[in-house]
Structures are given as structure tokens and as C-alpha cells.
Design an enzyme around this catalytic site. Structure first.
Site, PDB file in Angstrom:
ATOM      1  CB  CYS A  78      -0.882  -0.017   1.247  1.00 10.36           C
ATOM      2  SG  CYS A  78      -2.028   1.365   1.396  1.00 10.36           S
ATOM      3  CG  HIS A 106      -5.896  -2.345  -0.832  1.00 11.71           C
ATOM      4  ND1 HIS A 106      -4.919  -3.061  -0.180  1.00 11.71           N
ATOM      5  CD2 HIS A 106      -5.571  -1.032  -0.669  1.00 11.71           C
ATOM      6  CE1 HIS A 106      -4.039  -2.218   0.356  1.00 11.71           C
ATOM      7  NE2 HIS A 106      -4.410  -0.982   0.058  1.00 11.71           N
ATOM      8  CD  GLU A 107      -7.387   1.489  -3.542  1.00  8.92           C
ATOM      9  OE1 GLU A 107      -7.422   2.411  -2.699  1.00  8.92           O
ATOM     10  OE2 GLU A 107      -6.324   0.972  -3.926  1.00  8.92           O
ATOM     11  CG  HIS A 158      -7.509   2.698   2.045  1.00 12.89           C
ATOM     12  ND1 HIS A 158      -6.713   3.129   3.089  1.00 12.89           N
ATOM     13  CD2 HIS A 158      -6.698   1.967   1.240  1.00 12.89           C
ATOM     14  CE1 HIS A 158      -5.483   2.682   2.922  1.00 12.89           C
ATOM     15  NE2 HIS A 158      -5.446   1.969   1.805  1.00 12.89           N
TER      16      HIS A 158
END
Length: 269
Positions: free
Chosen positions: A168, A210-211, A214
Site C-alpha cells: 500500500c 483494498h480501496e 480504506h
């Protein structure tokens, strides 16, 4: 693919990314995702089977706050926010204003993503706490699909789980295995505000997840097993120390006191 993801994936995904890229056609970033010529049909075909039951990612409550104009303000050039900056854990508001400022923000996010050898980036990673992400599995400007997702909601994930080494941009130099579902189904809006449904699989699904984490204030080490987390402990401590040295503040997080996240959907085998 240690070089291409704001989620930077580790070396084992490099070959996967390069083999996936030719399947992606060049596409203008403002085009609604529902009309994508290659990614959507490809992902839909791969995601036909194996979906589990709905996950605990509920639609927004009616009284949920939306981002104000001030929340969406930014000053270029954008910079990647590094762990343990509290911005990465802050609440990210939904967007209900789709204007030139939002388009400019997505343009700037793509620029940062390409300059840092990423293939995906979330708004909180550049200091803007709103529900917005951009990604391009090809990782090269002018190639592949430039995808913008606003206010995404996951409503199904596959039962099939895959382990890949992730990294990341907010965690420079740290790579470790993360377990995630291979397929996802998503409701979202595009940069014009149009509602869209998206099916993703493989690399695109992993980048999205993954995003999406966030946007929920979840960081990739929150999903690591205890033994994997132990392997990156020193790297996290180094980032905490650098934060304290550069800001003069006490680190808001300490891996030494980390107890895990009990509010996560478990992907463990």
C-alpha cells in the site's frame, strides 16, 4: 505485483497484472462504469458462480451526513497520506454533489496514482475523507480502464478466497499476504452521479476491496493473520516513529498495543 497498486501487490501478482492488462480497452475516465466495453462483461462472466450470502455492508441511513463543499476541497498537487496519520482512520462521508470539482479531484487522484506506480487510490489516502476511489488495473496512463466509483456498497462476495501479497502506498516498503474473496458485486455511482451495478473478479476485485477498506477506515494490516502481522511489525513501528519525528506528535496508533479489529467481515479460511 510489487509495483502496481496503491494497494501495491507483491511480486507474485506482477505476472497476473501484465496478463490482465491486454484484456482492458482504453476508456475515458468519465464514461459510466455500466457502459465499460471490457471490464464489466469480463468480470460478470467470471463472477457468475460462487457468490455467498449478502455481507454486512448496509446502505446508508437516511440521516447520514453527506460531504459538504468544504469536505471536497483540495489543493494540488495531492500527496499520499502515510500510516499512522489519523486521516486514514477517519469517517469518509458520502458524496451527493457531482460537479467539475469532483471531476478535478478524480483527475488529480489518477495523476498521483500513476506517478507513484499505483493501480488504485482512495480519497482518504490523499487527505480527502469522502467515499471515492479510482483505479486502473493496467497501471499505465493511456492504457486499460480508468474506473471511478463513488459511494460504493458491496452487496455480495464470493465464497472462493485467494491469498496474495499486497502492499500500500500509505505503507511504503511493507508487503504481506492478505486473504480476500475472488469476486464482488457492487452498487455505486459514477463521476456523473449515475447509479451503476458492477461485477468484478480477479485483480480488479482485489484492487476494489483494498480501496473499499480504506473508505471504511480499514487498513490492510487489519486483515492480516497474526503470524503475517508479526512479519510486518517492525516495519509498522518504523512508520510510527517516522510520523512522530516528522510531526512532533505522539503516534495515534501503536502496533505494540494493537488488539485487532472485531468489526470486520472475516475472510479467514
Amino acid at each position: 505485483m510489487a509495483a502496481r497498486l496503491h494497494l501495491r501487490l507483491g511480486p507474485r501478482l506482477r505476472g497476473f497484472a501484465s496478463s490482465f492488462a491486454p484484456l482492458l480497452a482504453a476508456h475515458p475516465r468519465a464514461l459510466p462504469l455500466s457502459r465499460m466495453g471490457s471490464v464489466a462483461p469480463l468480470a460478470a462472466a467470471r463472477a457468475r458462480r460462487g457468490f455467498g450470502s449478502a455481507v454486512a455492508t448496509a446502505p446508508p441511513a437516511e440521516d447520514e451526513d453527506f460531504a459538504t463543499a468544504a469536505d471536497l476541497q483540495f489543493e494540488p498537487p495531492l500527496k499520499v497520506v502515510k500510516y499512522p496519520d489519523p486521516i486514514l482512520r477517519a469517517r469518509n462521508k458520502r458524496i451527493n454533489t457531482f460537479d467539475d470539482n469532483l471531476r478535478s479531484l478524480t483527475d488529480e487522484m489518477f495523476d498521483v496514482m500513476y506517478k507513484t506506480d499505483g493501480i488504485g487510490l482512495s480519497a482518504p489516502q490523499v487527505g480527502v475523507n469522502v467515499q471515492l476511489m479510482v483505479f486502473n488495473p493496467a497501471g499505465v496512463k493511456g492504457e486499460g480502464e480508468e474506473i471511478v466509483l463513488v459511494n460504493p456498497v458491496v452487496y455480495k462476495m464470493s465464497k472462493r478466497l485467494l491469498v496474495y501479497e499486497e502492499g500500500c502506498l500509505s505503507f511504503p516498503g511493507i508487503y504481506a499476504n492478505v486473504v480476500r474473496p475472488d469476486n464482488v458485486k457492487i452498487d455505486a455511482q459514477d463521476v456523473t452521479g449515475a447509479k451503476i451495478k458492477v461485477k468484478l473478479s480477479g485483480l480488479s476485485a482485489r484492487v476494489f476491496q483494498h480501496e473499499f477498506d480504506h473508505l471504511q477506515g480499514i487498513l490492510f494490516f487489519d486483515r492480516m493473520s497474526l503470524d503475517v502481522l508479526e512479519s510486518v511489525r517492525e516495519g509498522l513501528k518504523d512508520l510510527e516513529k517516522k510520523y512522530e519525528e516528522s510531526t512532533g506528535l505522539v503516534s495515534p496508533e501503536s502496533i505494540e498495543n494493537y488488539k485487532g479489529r472485531k468489526d470486520l467481515i472475516s475472510f479467514s479460511r
